[in-house]
Design an enzyme around this catalytic site. Sequence first.
Site, PDB file in Angstrom:
ATOM      1  N   GLY A  89       0.834  -1.199   0.000  1.00  0.00           N
ATOM      2  CA  GLY A  89       0.000   0.000   0.000  1.00  0.00           C
ATOM      3  C   GLY A  89       0.863   1.242   0.000  1.00  0.00           C
ATOM      4  N   GLY A  90       0.220   2.364   0.050  1.00  0.00           N
ATOM      5  CA  GLY A  90       0.931   3.641   0.053  1.00  0.00           C
ATOM      6  C   GLY A  90       1.484   3.990   1.425  1.00  0.00           C
ATOM      7  CB  ALA A 127      13.805  -3.447  11.806  1.00  0.00           C
ATOM      8  CG  HIS A 156       7.402   1.693  13.357  1.00  0.00           C
ATOM      9  ND1 HIS A 156       6.911   0.805  12.450  1.00  0.00           N
ATOM     10  CD2 HIS A 156       7.097   2.925  12.878  1.00  0.00           C
ATOM     11  CE1 HIS A 156       6.321   1.453  11.464  1.00  0.00           C
ATOM     12  NE2 HIS A 156       6.428   2.746  11.697  1.00  0.00           N
ATOM     13  NE  ARG A 180       2.778   0.206  15.544  1.00  0.00           N
ATOM     14  CZ  ARG A 180       3.197   0.706  14.390  1.00  0.00           C
ATOM     15  NH1 ARG A 180       2.944   1.954  14.083  1.00  0.00           N
ATOM     16  NH2 ARG A 180       3.878  -0.041  13.545  1.00  0.00           N
ATOM     17  NE  ARG A 181       8.489  -3.995  16.670  1.00  0.00           N
ATOM     18  CZ  ARG A 181       9.149  -3.053  16.018  1.00  0.00           C
ATOM     19  NH1 ARG A 181       8.547  -2.370  15.080  1.00  0.00           N
ATOM     20  NH2 ARG A 181      10.402  -2.795  16.295  1.00  0.00           N
ATOM     21  CD  GLU A 217      17.716  -2.437  15.100  1.00  0.00           C
ATOM     22  OE1 GLU A 217      18.709  -1.876  14.593  1.00  0.00           O
ATOM     23  OE2 GLU A 217      17.115  -2.008  16.097  1.00  0.00           O
ATOM     24  CG  ASP A 239       7.691  -2.652   8.398  1.00  0.00           C
ATOM     25  OD1 ASP A 239       7.754  -2.152   7.263  1.00  0.00           O
ATOM     26  OD2 ASP A 239       6.984  -2.190   9.314  1.00  0.00           O
TER      27      ASP A 239
END
Length: 176
Positions: A9-10, A34, A50, A53-54, A62, A80
């Site tokens: 998606g955008g 990541a 981010h 939030r997780r 990473e 991601d």
Amino acid sequence: MKRIILITGGQRSGKSAYAEQLALSLSKNPVYMATAHIWDEEFRRRVQSHQERRGRQWENIEEEKWLSRHNIYNKVAVIDCITLWCTNFFYNQTAKEWEQPTVDAALKEIEEEFDRFTEQDATFIFVTNEIGSGGVSTDFTQRRFTDLQGWMNQYVARHADEVILMVSGIPVKIKG
């Protein structure tokens, strides 16, 4: 059982949040891989947001390039994102001058790494961007990267069991 899910998606369409919710519905302790290279302070703050939030139930890894170095056998993993992962192959960040390989050479290397990584028996939730939806850039380098990104998205979508397009925070199933 191996499963590949692609969420596209955008920018700011809700891709990462949806991927994280999906992973948590499939596992109490999912993996977050990541792929970002931290370019500047603003981006560092984005990454930190981010991470906050997780929460602690996530195993964070990473890895800018070589995803296949990590054993995620029998786990659920959010990767991601493909866009930043492709950037790391498109630019040689270890050189004094940023070298840009040909699009074909970079794409071949990314596809081979994708294949090695997804040989594992795991659930892979890849996040990516539809950067080509915004029109054709006037910049040669941006056009080359958009081509690379678009072809890699197609490659992952062909291998995916499910493809979900995020539109304004709403998931739209495209495949699967």
